[in-house]
Every structure is written in structure tokens, then in C-alpha cells.
Design a protein around this motif. Structure first.
Motif, PDB file in Angstrom:
ATOM      1  N   THR A 182       7.234   3.667  -2.584  1.00  0.00           N
ATOM      2  CA  THR A 182       7.144   4.355  -3.104  1.00  0.00           C
ATOM      3  C   THR A 182       5.851   5.150  -1.724  1.00  0.00           C
ATOM      4  OG1 THR A 182       8.918   4.239  -4.382  1.00  0.00           O
ATOM      5  CG2 THR A 182       7.281   6.694  -4.279  1.00  0.00           C
ATOM      6  N   ALA A 183       4.488   4.487  -2.471  1.00  0.00           N
ATOM      7  CA  ALA A 183       3.584   5.395  -2.134  1.00  0.00           C
ATOM      8  C   ALA A 183       2.744   4.957  -0.768  1.00  0.00           C
ATOM      9  CB  ALA A 183       2.128   4.588  -2.913  1.00  0.00           C
ATOM     10  N   TYR A 218      -8.865   2.287   4.268  1.00  0.00           N
ATOM     11  CA  TYR A 218      -8.708   4.433   3.779  1.00  0.00           C
ATOM     12  C   TYR A 218      -7.353   4.169   3.135  1.00  0.00           C
ATOM     13  CZ  TYR A 218     -11.706   7.519   0.654  1.00  0.00           C
ATOM     14  OH  TYR A 218     -11.801   7.719  -0.192  1.00  0.00           O
ATOM     15  N   GLN A 219      -7.166   4.768   4.380  1.00  0.00           N
ATOM     16  CA  GLN A 219      -5.546   4.670   4.306  1.00  0.00           C
ATOM     17  C   GLN A 219      -4.812   3.914   3.220  1.00  0.00           C
ATOM     18  OE1 GLN A 219      -3.018   4.855   8.086  1.00  0.00           O
ATOM     19  NE2 GLN A 219      -1.908   7.049   7.139  1.00  0.00           N
ATOM     20  N   LYS A 256       6.706   1.092  11.402  1.00  0.00           N
ATOM     21  CA  LYS A 256       5.213   1.349  11.849  1.00  0.00           C
ATOM     22  C   LYS A 256       4.364   1.648  10.647  1.00  0.00           C
ATOM     23  CE  LYS A 256       7.278   3.732  16.187  1.00  0.00           C
ATOM     24  NZ  LYS A 256       7.635   4.233  17.321  1.00  0.00           N
ATOM     25  N   GLY A 257       2.670   1.443  11.642  1.00  0.00           N
ATOM     26  CA  GLY A 257       2.092   1.583  10.388  1.00  0.00           C
ATOM     27  C   GLY A 257       0.954   0.946  10.567  1.00  0.00           C
ATOM     28  N   GLY A 258       1.374  -0.309  10.759  1.00  0.00           N
ATOM     29  CA  GLY A 258       0.061  -1.495  10.338  1.00  0.00           C
ATOM     30  C   GLY A 258       0.402  -2.645   9.440  1.00  0.00           C
ATOM     31  N   PHE A 284       1.795   7.765   4.489  1.00  0.00           N
ATOM     32  CA  PHE A 284       1.823   7.139   5.460  1.00  0.00           C
ATOM     33  C   PHE A 284       3.376   7.866   6.918  1.00  0.00           C
ATOM     34  CE2 PHE A 284      -0.370   2.883   4.569  1.00  0.00           C
ATOM     35  CZ  PHE A 284      -1.017   3.010   5.883  1.00  0.00           C
ATOM     36  N   GLY A 285       4.027   8.484   5.569  1.00  0.00           N
ATOM     37  CA  GLY A 285       5.765   9.375   5.796  1.00  0.00           C
ATOM     38  C   GLY A 285       7.140   8.218   5.570  1.00  0.00           C
TER      39      GLY A 285
END
Length: 570
Positions: free
Chosen positions: A455-456, A426-427, A470-472, A461-462
Motif C-alpha cells: 500500500t505504501a 530517500y524515496q 518498475k521503480g527499483g 511510487f504510483g
């Protein structure tokens, strides 16, 4: 000249070759063949009936024209075998020809007259092999030059002879390796037949063989991996792209502006954008190539349904931290003039959440109510207003975090893992929504560009997660795509957009054609000129060109065509 024997004429031809008098040598060879008589008895042309089944005698023994299945098969086998023998001779001659070529080049540089230079094609190796073939032919009761002059008496037989010449270059290459040789032989024969009897025939056969070999090689080769050829600073990014089924071109990998101009890859190609969009969608569990509204709506519904199934019977007990988190979200998104403009239904969910979290009775939130809130919030996560998107996502994260904690406390480990996977999807989904949430043709068609994806990703995610990789999967893909496929400026300081534009090439082609032949050649020249830049870029992006640029050793595979190419010039 007919007073001389066949052997005398051949000896004279060899001497002429050695003396550099190629034309005289060709005339002597032709006369020698005439004196020797036909290698294969001349047969009548097919009758008016054309190709037919025929009787057993014609099919198994042969009689008259080659116009039955058996005769055609025999013609193909016999001519093909002779072609293979000619190819073997050409392969055996290659080392000596290379030495003779080096000697000829040295003599040319030193200014030795043309007639005194060494003959490159007339090798001692070839003469020895001709003698061996001649002895074998005589033993079979046919002319000594049977192998050299055996030609098909049918179109299939003629093609088989040329294919046989090329097949010898595939020794040890297996059936797969034979495909380029067969196509090269067919290309050479087709070009030769179209120019038969003209001065262009030898050159046409050479060009047809080369073109056929390239087409065949491209047909069986895989798109080359750019990882091995990438520099250390981009090898990881290239590996990520290829893992997701996205193929970068050599210019993009090397970050060479000039090479990218030649390839037409200063911006990502349409296929690359489609592959990138498809890869990004897969991180959200969506199998599609375009992020259209219909695709995104269906994907969101699937993710939400999965999450609701996992937590369908999970009531969430209220904890003190839940109220604090909701109040934090309220302060971040719902205060101020902008917050007061958020949709009424979204504000109502926030208020209901806050009332429940601050209820002194400490009752648990029923699963049915949580499902209702998720559904209502989900409709706002795809809003065109970014503040609305972010507020809805923040509230939903509070609910999902509370549910996640409850599953852990209940010891439902499998559901914890499943919910975490759905939340990650979902993220990623929310990131894709932001990536196409802008004006423009590509966005309207559901195409996600590397720059928009990056950009998105930073927004969802930051910046820190994006910068650190990071983040997948999705942040990793976004970073790799913008590093390798990101658009380069098409205009450099002090330079024009493209010097050799199609318009310029078309004008040059028109002028050249008009100067040589008038209006018709001018029109043809203009057409060729207009199409030349696009054709050149397509050639640079071809599998063969990319393979050669990635690994120059691939070019060495063209050497397999040499036996057939040399035999086609006899």
C-alpha cells in the motif's frame, strides 16, 4: 539342548527362520552363543576408584576392567570396527531383502499361511557373509560369531559399535555426510540403553536411529530453495524474496490453503516479517530488522547528511521552469481548506521557494540556503499527517531536481550518480515511513507487513509503477512479498476456523487418558493434545519436511540409515 554343537544349533535356527518360527530361532541362536562361550574373555568390573589413568600395561595391552584411557580407546576401535562389519553385511543384504519383502507381500495377499511365507530377514547373502566373518574370526583365535556378538565393555564402546553400523550408509559421502550417521547411531544406542532388557528395545533403537538421522540431516542441510519447485507464475517472486534473504514455506509457494494450515503459514511468520522489514530497510541504506522511530530517524539523518555532502558547494541557478514547478506544488497541496491547515513552517518554505524562483534578478540559490530548506522539509516527511508528508516530499523533490540538473550542467558525473542513489534511498525511506504510519501493535514495534508495504509503495511510487514492477528494488520486493507472503483468510465460507484446534485436541487427550488410567494419564493426555497442533505445524515447517516437499528425492537420503537400522535389529 546343550548336547548339540554350536554349528548344529545355528543350522537349526536358520531352518526355524525359514519356517517362519522367529521366536524358536532366537532361542536357538542364544543357546548357540552360550555353547560357544564368551566371544571376549569376561573381565572384572571397574574397581571402586572408577575411571583412572592406569599404567602403561593397562593402557597399551589391557588388564582387568575397561577403566583407563587406553582401554577405552581400544574398546571403541574394536567395537566400532565390528559395528562397521555388521553394517556392511546389512548393506549387502538390502537387495535380497527387497526381493524377499516383495515375495512376502505377494504371499500375504494371496492368503498363504504365515508359517509358509518366505523369511524376509534370513538372506542367503547374510549367511555367506557370516561364514566369511566366521573364518576371519577363527583365524584371529576368537569365536566364529565374534563380529555378530562383539559388544562394548564401556559406554563409549557400546556407542561406537552402534555408530559403526550406521556409518556404512555413508560410503562416498565424506565427513559432512557422516554427521547424520553418527547422530543416528548415538540416538539408536541411547534409546536402546534406556529400554535395555525390555520388549521395547528393538523398536526404541529403530525410532532413535530414525530420529537421530533426521536431526543430523537437518543440521547439515541448507534451507531448500523454493525457486526450482515454484510454479511459473510465482517463480520470479520467490526468487526476489530469496535474493533478499526471505524464505517462503512450501504452502505459501504453492498457494495451498490446506498446506498453509498444516504449516501455520496462513499469515507470514514472525521471522519472515522481520526478514522482510530488514530487507526493506536495506533499500534505504539502513541496517536494522525493525523500523522503529529511532532507526528511521537515524536512517533519515544519514541519507540527508550524504546528500548535503554531495551538494555542499553547489549553488543552483534559477530557471523559469523552477517557478512553474513550485506553483504546481502549491496548487496541489497548499490550496483549499486542507492545504491551509498545513504547518506554518512548511508553508513558509513554499513561499520562500516561490519568491526566489520568481525573483527578476535571476540570482542563484546558495548551497547553504538549499541545505536549510532540505533540513526543514525533512522534519515533515515523517509526519503522522499524510498530506504534510506528501507536501514536504514534493517541495524537496523540486529542490533535488534543480540540484541534479545543476550537477549535470557542471559535468560532475560522479556526484550525479551519488545524488541519484541517495534520492532513491530517500524515496524508499519515505515509503517505509508510510508503511509503519498506522495504528496497531506491529506498527508500534516497527514491523512491516507485506500488505502495508504494498500500500505504501503504491502511494509513493504510483499505482502504475507498482503494477508494472518498475521503480527499483523496493516496489519489486513489495510486490513479491504480498504475492507469496500476503495473509490468507483464516476462515473459509461455511467452515470453522480450524477443526482440530488445540482445545479440541486437549479435550480428546484428556478423555483418552482418563478412560485408560484415571486422572494422571488424563492430565498428561490433555497436555499432549494441547501441544500437538503447534508441534505438528513446527514439524511441517522444519528444514527436513520442507526439503522433502520441495524435492521428494531428499526422502531417498533416509535409505542411508537402512544398514544401521537393520543391524540394530539383530
Amino acid at each position: 539342548m546343550s548336547d548339540f554343537t554350536e554349528q548344529q544349533l545355528k543350522d537349526a535356527a536358520r531352518k526355524a527362520y525359514s519356517d517362519g518360527n522367529v521366536e524358536a530361532a532366537k532361542r536357538l541362536i542364544a543357546e548357540a552363543r552360550r555353547v560357544a562361550g564368551p566371544s571376549v574373555p569376561q573381565q572384572a568390573q571397574p574397581d571402586e576408584a572408577g575411571f583412572r589413568l592406569g599404567g602403561w600395561r593397562e593402557n597399551f595391552i589391557g588388564e582387568g576392567a575397561v577403566d583407563t584411557p587406553g582401554e577405552v580407546v581400544g574398546d571403541v576401535l574394536g567395537t566400532g570396527a565390528a559395528g562397521v562389519l555388521r553394517g556392511v553385511k546389512g548393506m549387502a543384504e538390502l537387495p535380497e531383502m527387497a526381493g524377499r519383502g516383495a515375495t512376502w507381500l505377494t504371499q500375504t495377499i494371496m492368503g498363504i499361511p504365515k508359517g509358509d511365507r518366505i523369511a524376509v530377514l534370513d538372506t542367503a547373502t547374510g549367511r555367506v557373509i557370516d561364514e566369511v566373518y566366521g573364518d576371519l574370526a577363527e583365524a584371529q583365535g576368537v569365536a566364529r560369531d565374534y563380529v555378530q556378538t562383539r559388544e562394548g565393555r564401556s559406554t563409549a564402546g557400546e556407542a561406537a559399535g552402534t555408530v559403526g553400523e550406521f556409518l556404512t550408509g555413508n560410503i562416498g559421502g565424506g565427513l559432512r555426510g557422516a554427521i547424520p550417521m553418527v547422530i543416528a547411531g548415538l540416538g539408536s544406542e541411547a534409546a536402546g540403553q534406556m529400554t535395555e532388557g525390555t520388549s521395547l528395545e528393538p523398536y526404541a533403537r529403530l525410532a532413535g536411529g530414525l530420529a537421530g538421522g533426521m536431526v543430523g540431516g537437518a543440521a547439515i542441510s541448507k534451507r531448500p530453495s523454493q525457486v526450482a519447485a515454484a510454479s511459473d507464475d510465482v517463480v520470479d517472486q520467490v526468487a526476489v524474496l530469496e535474493k533478499h534473504g526471505i524464505t517462503p514455506y512450501r504452502g505459501q509457494v504453492t498457494d495451498s490453503d490446506n498446506l498453509m494450515r498444516m504449516e501455520g503459514t496462513l499469515t507470514a511468520r514472525t521471522r519472515q516479517l522481520d526478514d522482510l522489514t530488514g530487507a526493506a530497510l536495506r533499500t534505504a541504506g539502513i541496517d536494522a530488522r525493525r523500523a522503529t522511530p529511532k532507526v528511521l530517524t537515524s536512517g533519515q539523518r544519514a541519507i540527508t547528511d550524504t546528500m548535503n555532502d554531495i551538494v555542499s558547494n553547489v549553488d543552483v541557478p534559477l530557471k523559469g521552469t523552477l517557478g512553474q514547478r513550485i506553483m504546481s506544488v502549491a496548487d496541489d497541496y497548499f490550496e483549499g481548506s486542507a492545504g491551509r491547515e498545513l504547518p506554518v513552517d512548511l508553508r513558509r518554505v513554499k513561499d520562500e521557494l516561490l519568491d526566489a524562483a520568481t525573483d527578476p534578478s535571476g540570482r542563484a540559490l546558495p548551497a547553504s540556503l538549499l541545505k536549510t530548506w532540505r533540513t526543514r522539509l525533512g522534519s515533515y516527511t515523517t509526519s503522522s499527517n499524510e498530506l504534510t508528508q506528501d507536501a514536504a516530499h514534493a517541495l524537496r523533490s523540486v529542490i533535488d531536481d534543480a540540484t541534479h540538473d545543476t550537477l549535470i550542467s557542471l559535468g560532475r558525473e560522479a556526484d550525479v550518480v551519488a545524488l541519484a542513489a541517495s534520492r532513491k534511498q530517500y524515496q524508499n525511506f519515505l515509503t517505509l515511513v508510510k508503511a509503519v504510519n498506522y495504528s496497531g501493535r506491529d506498527a508500534a514495534r516497527g514491523i512491516i507487513s507485506p500488505d502495508r508495504l504494498a500500500t505504501a509503495t503504491k502511494r509513493v511510487f504510483g499505482d502504475q509503477s507498482y503494477a508494472l514492477g518498475k521503480g527499483g528494488e523496493l516496489p519489486e520486493l513489495a510486490r513479491a512479498s504480498v504475492a507469496v507472503l500476503g495473509s490468507k483468510p483464516t476462515v473459509t465460507a461455511g467452515a470453522s476456523r480450524e477443526i482440530m484446534t488445540p482445545l479440541t485436541m486437549g479435550a480428546l487427550g484428556f478423555g483418552g487418558g482418563f478412560a485408560t488410567g484415571g486422572v494422571a494419564p488424563a492430565v498428561a493426555g490433555a497436555g499432549l493434545g494441547l501441544g500437538a497442533p503447534a508441534a505438528g505445524k513446527a514439524l511441517m515447517r522444519s528444514r527436513l519436511a520442507q526439503s522433502i516437499m520441495t524435492d521428494p528425492r531428499v526422502a531417498a537420503s533416509s535409505a542411508k540409515l537402512l544398514p544401521g537400522l537393520l543391524a540394530s535389529q539383530d
